[in-house]
Scaffold this active site. Structure first.
Site, short mmCIF file in Angstrom:
data_model
loop_
_atom_site.label_atom_id
_atom_site.label_comp_id
_atom_site.label_asym_id
_atom_site.label_seq_id
_atom_site.Cartn_x
_atom_site.Cartn_y
_atom_site.Cartn_z
CG HIS A 102 1.57 2.67 -9.77
ND1 HIS A 102 2.51 2.13 -8.92
CD2 HIS A 102 0.41 2.65 -9.07
CE1 HIS A 102 1.95 1.82 -7.76
NE2 HIS A 102 0.66 2.13 -7.83
NE ARG A 146 2.44 -0.60 -3.77
CZ ARG A 146 1.39 0.21 -3.96
NH1 ARG A 146 0.58 0.04 -4.98
NH2 ARG A 146 1.16 1.21 -3.12
CD GLU A 178 5.37 0.88 -10.28
OE1 GLU A 178 4.91 -0.25 -10.05
OE2 GLU A 178 4.83 1.92 -9.93
C1 GLV Z 1 -1.52 3.17 -5.22
O1 GLV Z 1 -0.89 2.27 -5.74
C2 GLV Z 1 -1.76 3.23 -3.81
O2 GLV Z 1 -1.29 2.36 -3.07
O3 GLV Z 1 -2.48 4.16 -3.39
#
Ligand code: GLV
Ligand code: GLV
Length: 328
Positions: A294, A241, A270
């Site tokens: 992402h 993250r 983000e």
């Molecule tokens: C992607 O970042 C997830 O948490 O599935």
């Protein structure tokens, strides 16, 4: 009738299967975009179950907007930092996430792809070649670094940390060191991995890869001091993250040459790529940085499997069975 609101279409067959269930009334936000907050607050009204994405902040306001009948939040993601878990617990609303082998493997593969991309300077080399700059073989052209015998520092030896270690250890003869809140003896045995303090790991590793959830304790886990501790030749990979890394400090470290490069799939603010407007998207100009939007878990296998897990949990819930992926 169980009312389910799905905040966005996603790949695979789960939404269709859900819609075919007797006794379910499924409505899906139709536009292919992150649902705007106002729309979310309007559309959740009356829902028994919300099937949310990691881009939806599910907090007290959303729970209030849904109403007292809201019983479950199924988060189509592995991370669940977008959900106010304490608030859900207080209201006895069940929360599940969707971890699965397919998404674990996908994120591990993506992190490894970034490692190779940086070590072999793939993006730079591709841009160079496309720009017709290749004028003949040159022993010093695009010198990269080999992986064999290098030390990989894995921060967070959970499912994804394990998967990336297995692939790199079995396939590429790397050494593994790790840092985690608890010791993992299976992990140590399988990869001859050594537990290190965070600082020691940062000092020793040629590649540091982050696989922790976003919590208060992991916010800015990598900042000024940590970046300074890293080798000047080291790469930092973040597929976890964004806020786990202090992005402004990372940009400084990259500019100063405190580290050699970075692979980033997630960003502190983000979907903005740099949090601090003063950074003026400098990351874009850095050839030693790989940026992806992402998409580490964006394989068709992972995206479908995540949906099937959400479906399985919803069915378990409505049949009063134990939830396979209960968070709250
Ligand atoms: C992607 O970042 C997830 O948490 O599935
Ligand atoms: C490289 O192309 C070599 O032949 O060594």
């Amino acid at each position: 009738m169980t009312k389910i609101f799905v905040t966005r279409q996603f790949p695979g067959t789960a939404i269709e299967k859900l819609s075919k269930q007797k006794g379910f009334e499924v409505s899906v936000y139709k536009k292919d975009q992150i649902i705007p907050r106002k729309e979310l607050l309007k559309r959740v009204k009356g829902a028994d179950i919300i099937l949310s994405l990691l881009t939806d902040r599910i907090d007290a306001q959303v729970m209030d907007a849904a109403g007292d009948q809201l019983k479950m939040i199924a988060n189509y993601a592995v991370g669940f930092d977008n959900i106010d878990i304490e608030e859900a617990k207080r209201r006895k609303i069940r929360v599940i996430n969707t971890p699965c082998d397919q998404s674990t493997e996908s994120v591990a593969e993506h992190a490894i792809a970034m490692i190779f991309g940086l070590a072999h300077r793939l993006i730079e080399a591709d841009n160079f070649t496309r720009a017709k700059k290749y004028k003949g073989w040159d022993p010093g052209l695009m010198l990269g670094s080999g992986l064999s015998g290098k030390t990989i520092g894995v921060i967070g030896a959970g499912r994804i940390g394990y998967s990336i270690s297995k692939r790199l250890y079995d396939g590429f003869g790397v050494k593994i060191i790790y840092n985690d809140i608890k010791r993992n003896t299976k992990y140590e045995k399988d990869f001859k991995a050594k537990l290190r303090t965070k600082t020691q790991l940062l000092k020793e590793a040629d590649i540091v890869t982050l696989h922790v959830p976003l919590l208060k304790a992991t916010h800015h886990l990598i900042s000024t001091k940590e970046l300074k501790a890293m080798k000047k030749t080291a790469f930092l990979i973040n597929t976890s993250r964004g806020p786990v890394v202090d992005e402004t400090e990372l940009i400084k470290a990259l500019k100063n040459g405190d580290i050699a490069g970075a692979g980033l799939d997630v960003y502190e603010c983000e979907p903005k790529i740099d949090c601090n407007p003063r950074d003026k998207f400098e990351l874009r100009k850095m050839p030693n940085v790989i940026l992806t939007p992402h998409t580490a878990s964006a394989t068709i296998e992972a995206r479908d499997a995540m949906g099937q897990i959400a479906l399985k949990n919803i069915l378990a819930f409505t049949n009063n069975k134990r939830l396979p992926n209960k968070i709250a």
